[in-house]
Design an enzyme around this catalytic site. Structure first.
Site, PDB file in Angstrom:
ATOM      1  N   CYS A 171       9.242  13.616 -15.653  1.00  0.00           N
ATOM      2  CA  CYS A 171       8.499  13.039 -14.531  1.00  0.00           C
ATOM      3  C   CYS A 171       8.918  11.598 -14.256  1.00  0.00           C
ATOM      4  O   CYS A 171       8.473  11.006 -13.274  1.00  0.00           O
ATOM      5  CB  CYS A 171       7.018  13.114 -14.806  1.00  0.00           C
ATOM      6  SG  CYS A 171       6.570  14.629 -15.634  1.00  0.00           S
ATOM      7  N   HIS A 311       0.931   6.062 -12.135  1.00  0.00           N
ATOM      8  CA  HIS A 311       1.359   7.422 -12.460  1.00  0.00           C
ATOM      9  C   HIS A 311       0.218   8.376 -12.097  1.00  0.00           C
ATOM     10  O   HIS A 311       0.438   9.443 -11.548  1.00  0.00           O
ATOM     11  CB  HIS A 311       1.713   7.501 -13.944  1.00  0.00           C
ATOM     12  CG  HIS A 311       2.152   8.856 -14.397  1.00  0.00           C
ATOM     13  ND1 HIS A 311       3.254   9.490 -13.857  1.00  0.00           N
ATOM     14  CD2 HIS A 311       1.644   9.714 -15.324  1.00  0.00           C
ATOM     15  CE1 HIS A 311       3.402  10.681 -14.443  1.00  0.00           C
ATOM     16  NE2 HIS A 311       2.442  10.833 -15.326  1.00  0.00           N
ATOM     17  N   GLU A 322      -3.988   5.060 -19.197  1.00  0.00           N
ATOM     18  CA  GLU A 322      -3.325   4.173 -18.256  1.00  0.00           C
ATOM     19  C   GLU A 322      -4.232   2.977 -17.921  1.00  0.00           C
ATOM     20  O   GLU A 322      -3.795   1.818 -17.921  1.00  0.00           O
ATOM     21  CB  GLU A 322      -3.061   4.983 -16.994  1.00  0.00           C
ATOM     22  CG  GLU A 322      -2.023   4.477 -16.071  1.00  0.00           C
ATOM     23  CD  GLU A 322      -1.797   5.493 -14.957  1.00  0.00           C
ATOM     24  OE1 GLU A 322      -0.934   6.365 -15.139  1.00  0.00           O
ATOM     25  OE2 GLU A 322      -2.488   5.421 -13.934  1.00  0.00           O
ATOM     26  N   LYS A 343      -0.409  10.871  -6.275  1.00  0.00           N
ATOM     27  CA  LYS A 343      -0.570  12.262  -6.732  1.00  0.00           C
ATOM     28  C   LYS A 343      -1.913  12.842  -6.308  1.00  0.00           C
ATOM     29  O   LYS A 343      -2.085  14.057  -6.296  1.00  0.00           O
ATOM     30  CB  LYS A 343      -0.397  12.344  -8.248  1.00  0.00           C
ATOM     31  CG  LYS A 343       1.050  12.057  -8.707  1.00  0.00           C
ATOM     32  CD  LYS A 343       1.228  12.257 -10.199  1.00  0.00           C
ATOM     33  CE  LYS A 343       2.645  11.907 -10.657  1.00  0.00           C
ATOM     34  NZ  LYS A 343       2.864  10.452 -10.792  1.00  0.00           N
ATOM     35  N   HIS A 348       1.645  16.492  -8.391  1.00  0.00           N
ATOM     36  CA  HIS A 348       2.724  15.934  -9.194  1.00  0.00           C
ATOM     37  C   HIS A 348       4.023  16.620  -8.795  1.00  0.00           C
ATOM     38  O   HIS A 348       4.266  17.768  -9.162  1.00  0.00           O
ATOM     39  CB  HIS A 348       2.436  16.153 -10.676  1.00  0.00           C
ATOM     40  CG  HIS A 348       3.309  15.354 -11.582  1.00  0.00           C
ATOM     41  ND1 HIS A 348       4.570  14.934 -11.217  1.00  0.00           N
ATOM     42  CD2 HIS A 348       3.102  14.888 -12.839  1.00  0.00           C
ATOM     43  CE1 HIS A 348       5.103  14.247 -12.221  1.00  0.00           C
ATOM     44  NE2 HIS A 348       4.229  14.211 -13.210  1.00  0.00           N
ATOM     45  N   PHE A 407       7.234  13.568 -19.125  1.00  0.00           N
ATOM     46  CA  PHE A 407       7.413  14.623 -20.102  1.00  0.00           C
ATOM     47  C   PHE A 407       8.587  14.224 -21.005  1.00  0.00           C
ATOM     48  O   PHE A 407       9.595  13.721 -20.525  1.00  0.00           O
ATOM     49  CB  PHE A 407       7.772  15.882 -19.316  1.00  0.00           C
ATOM     50  CG  PHE A 407       7.601  17.139 -20.074  1.00  0.00           C
ATOM     51  CD1 PHE A 407       6.415  17.822 -20.015  1.00  0.00           C
ATOM     52  CD2 PHE A 407       8.638  17.650 -20.827  1.00  0.00           C
ATOM     53  CE1 PHE A 407       6.257  19.009 -20.700  1.00  0.00           C
ATOM     54  CE2 PHE A 407       8.481  18.835 -21.524  1.00  0.00           C
ATOM     55  CZ  PHE A 407       7.289  19.519 -21.455  1.00  0.00           C
TER      56      PHE A 407
END
Lengths: 426, 413
Positions: A171, A311, A322, A343, A348, A407
């Site tokens: 990602c 993110h 986060e 997102k 995503h 990931f």
């Protein structure tokens, strides 16, 4: 003096809009691109919602019939976004060979060519139940299996002879591609780069592999409300598809040709969790490190930062971790700085995510308007910052951060500044 | 550009898993003598496949190296790379625990990910249903799994990347790591490539691509030969420990060589085999020779891409003629990957390891299978047995479907 790199063109193919303006309008009006899965039969899976790109017409977006034959949807998204970006940058007219020698392509991909690969595999092995055999139509294009196809196809389409490759850091791939392209221009390996990312993995196999991880939202009844970063109801990410491509250009060259400059890239940083394949450690330490390092590289302090495109994946742990990391690094500024998660509207988009988020960040700096994080209904006490809930707003922003946690543990971040910000500093 | 203060990047450790040897010693013994690793594919039935031989890694017992839990969660490609990393770390004598983990990175190229793991799970998905699919499917499959697992296993917290560029990916990995260290993004990077795609479905697609030699002849990989009909695929992993020169010197490391140039260009001719036109490849070679400050006579040998597709071979030979002109007749060139097969993303890294060992031993490993070398290419191909290395630098080329040309330059101190 070091070469500087600016963004002069934007191309986007997203679930809530194709092309910079359509996409931007959708974003500032908080329009979701999430719906029920239509690209395969998801009835056996716990997750049946996704951010699919609707009404994608390859030929209308400059993809030739020949290209359409040997490219998959993910590569076509990349080609379309590259085309949009080059037109936007005013570089679609004939470029000289010398110019094209100094133009390259780096794109990110997380999911390889899973959709087309899966289809081909089913065709020739009957879903793995017998050894591969000639398929009915007899063609077995290997190009459909090549993860690097998006970058190679863009280079071929525009006859670009500079550096070309795909970076597949999950990602974070889109940020990494943009960051590496930024470095390539800084270091003089090229003068101009098409950089971004693309993915299209809404297939049974691609989807199921994440469903079994328990990482995806199961809020199937209300697709457009399923991706709700920071909200107490968040229960996993929603898979999206799409592409984002940016034209990066050496600043002097851009100034010389009077190009419109959206923003300047002033730092690229990345690190690795060394913790878990799919999660940050609970204190978000690597993300804290990443942001500190980004500030160092850019020569800024939290006081300079006017916006974060986060993110914000809508998984229960990511968003609180986060938030904790922001507080640890930014101190009191954490509560001041507006943060939004793209997102929430498009899901995503994996290898495309960071690239599309970089497009948003560049537009935020250009237009001084912040798109919202939608689906903010039930506040989570662990997520108590300003996520620009539900409604866009005007703001004065000179410097912005966009970052990702991927990931495989790769975190990447880019710091962008307003086109004239550095000049105003001296 | 001249920079006297520029950081230098050296290689201080090597790790190999290849069809003709696991570990750098046995790999070098075989490669320097031209002992082939191509054999009938044994891990999967090939009776219905158009390809029956490949550079399959045999005698690889993963449980000798890696704990069972991790073995079960990862694909064969990750097994290879974890073993190669372990060897490279040992070989370099580095104690990673004593390094700042944020200054250590991993750049691991790979084209197909954990494709075997994925397709086995996909069969389960389609025949039995999603509830029977492994939780680790995505974790084992994605290309980034390799760098991710290395980072977790060795506590690496710095610059980690996964370049994907078909058959040139491995050289890209080394080049990216070299640039990252030069620009201070890291001090130490574990760099290389890995591949494990000798799986019936992939072999089938490869056979239909026209880029692979068909049949069961273990000597069928014949670049620049009149009979050239494609490459023979292989699996494996090659890993180099890249280190900033002062860092390596301070800890008294053994230095195999230095990376002194990296460049890439693109033919931009479509999603096809490397072009028959050598001009962009020639440009990449010139860029790298300039960065490395190498003259033709400084080059000990040129490790060629050697796709063994006549048009691509022609393009490669043309590029060499453009750059070296009359000097090409005496420039030794070789395609050592004829010995171990073409392991795609691992290939470039294995070529670099071969070149570093060639620099250490002062000999050029041979190319095999090319008894009918096509004279129109005008190449001084090292054949049958190793030749003495005339100068302490090596150029390496890699080309990819889709037009990428990557060149790397190595130099012995």
């Amino acid at each position: 003096m070091q070469r500087r790199v600016v963004i002069t063109g934007l191309g986007v193919v997203a679930p809530n809009g194709i092309g910079k303006e359509d996409f931007w309008r959708a974003c500032i009006s908080g329009r979701s691109g999430i719906g029920h899965v239509t690209q395969f039969d998801a009835s056996l899976l716990p997750t049946r919602v996704a951010g699919e790109v609707a009404n994608f017409e390859p030929e209308a977006l400059g993809i030739t019939r020949q290209e359409a034959l040997y490219t998959d949807r993910n590569t076509q998204f990349a080609l379309a976004a590259a085309n949009l970006a080059l037109v936007d940058a005013g570089l679609d007219d004939a470029l000289s060979e010398a110019e094209r020698n100094m133009m390259g392509v780096y794109t990110g991909s997380a999911m390889a060519s899973v959709t087309a690969g899966e289809q081909l595999w089913r065709q020739v092995t009957d879903s793995g139940t017998h050894p591969p055999r000639e398929s009915a139509n007899g063609t077995v294009p290997i190009t459909l299996l090549m993860t690097h196809a998006p970058a190679a196809a863009i280079a071929a389409h525009f006859q670009l002879h500079g550096p070309c490759m795909v970076i597949a850091t999950g990602c974070s791939a889109g940020s990494d591609a943009i960051g590496e392209a930024f470095w390539a221009i800084q270091e003089g390996q090229s003068d101009c780069m098409l950089a971004g990312g693309a993915d299209s993995a809404i297939s049974y196999g691609g989807f199921a592999a994440f469903c079994v991880l328990g990482a995806m939202s199961t809020r199937n009844e209300e697709p457009e409300r399923a991706s709700c970063p920071y909200d107490r109801r968040r229960d996993g990410f929603v898979m999206g598809e799409g592409a984002g491509v940016l034209v990066l250009e050496e600043r002097e060259r851009a100034l010389e040709r009077n190009a419109h400059i959206y923003a300047e890239i002033i730092a690229f940083v990345s690190n690795s969790n060394s913790h878990h394949m799919t999660a940050l450690p609970p204190d978000g330490e690597p993300l804290q490190q990443l942001i500190r390092q980004a500030f160092d590289e850019a020569g800024i302090t939290p006081a300079h930062l006017g916006y974060i495109n986060s993110h914000g994946s809508s998984t229960p742990t990511n968003d609180s971790v986060e938030t904790a990391a922001y507080k640890a690094v930014l101190g009191e500024h954490a509560y001041r700085i507006p943060i939004s998660a793209t997102k929430s509207m498009i899901g995503h988009t994996q290898g495309a995510a960071c690239a599309i988020e970089a497009v948003v960040t560049a537009l935020v700096l250009e237009r001084q308007v912040i798109p919202p994080t939608i689906n903010q209904e039930y506040p989570d006490p662990l997520c108590d910052l300003d996520y620009v809930p539900n409604v866009a707003r005007r703001a004065t922003i000179d410097v912005a951060l966009t970052h990702s946690s991927g990931f495989g543990g790769v975190n990447s971040g880019l710091i962008l500044s307003r086109a004239d910000w550095r000049e105003r500093q001296t | 550009m001249e920079h006297n203060t520029e950081r230098r990047v050296v290689i201080t450790g090597l790790g190999v898993v290849a069809a003709n040897g696991i570990g750098k010693e046995s790999f070098w013994r075989a490669t320097s003598r031209g002992i082939s690793g191509i054999k009938p594919i044994s891990r999967h039935p090939t009776s219905e496949l158009p390809i029956a031989v490949a550079g399959e890694v045999s005698d690889f017992v993963v449980n000798d190296y890696i704990e069972r839990k991790l073995v079960n969660r990862t694909d064969r490609v990750t097994h290879f790379v974890l073993v190669a990393v372990q060897e490279a770390l040992q070989d370099s004598n580095i104690v990673l625990e004593q390094e700042n983990p944020q200054r250590v990175g991993a750049v691991i190229a790979n084209t197909m990910g954990g494709v075997e793991y994925l397709l086995e799970q996909a069969r389960t998905l389609y025949t039995r249903g999603p509830r029977f699919m492994s939780v680790y499917s995505a974790i084992a499959w994605l290309q980034v799994a390799n760098a991710g697992q290395i980072s977790i296993r060795h506590g690496i917290q710095g610059y980690c990347k996964t370049p994907v560029n078909d058959t040139a990916s491995g050289l890209n990995a080394l080049g990216m790591a070299y640039r990252a260290i030069r620009r201070k993004a890291a001090d130490i990077i574990i760099a290389g490539g890995c591949e494990a795609f000798l799986y019936p479905f992939i072999l089938f697609v490869l056979a239909h691509s026209g880029y692979a030699a068909l049949g069961n002849d273990p000597n069928a990989y014949r670049p620049f030969d009149r009979r050239a009909a494609g490459l023979l695929a292989a699996e494996g992993a090659g890993i180099c420990m890249l280190e900033e020169y002062e860092h390596a010197r301070r800890r008294g490391a053994t230095i195999y060589g230095e990376i002194v140039g990296y460049g890439q260009t693109n033919d931009a001719h479509g999603l096809m085999a490397p072009s028959s036109n050598g001009s962009q490849y020639a440009r990449a070679i010139r860029l790298v020779m300039q960065e490395a400050q190498l003259q033709p006579q400084d080059v000990g040998y040129f490790s060629l891409d050697g796709q063994a597709i006549p048009s691509s071979d022609q393009g490669e030979a043309e590029a060499l003629h453009m750059v070296f002109g009359n000097e090409l007749a005496r420039l030794p060139v070789s395609v050592p990957r004829t010995i171990l097969g073409h392991s795609y993303a691992a290939a470039g890294a294995l070529d670099v390891i071969t070149a570093l060992l060639a620099l250490q031993h002062g000999i050029i490993p041979p190319t095999i299978n090319c008894e009918e070398l096509d004279p129109r290419y005008g190449l001084n191909l090292v054949q049958y047995e190793a030749h003495p290395l005339p100068a302490p630098s090596v150029l390496l080329g890699g080309r990819a479907l889709g037009g990428t040309n990557v060149v790397l330059a190595l130099k012995k101190e």
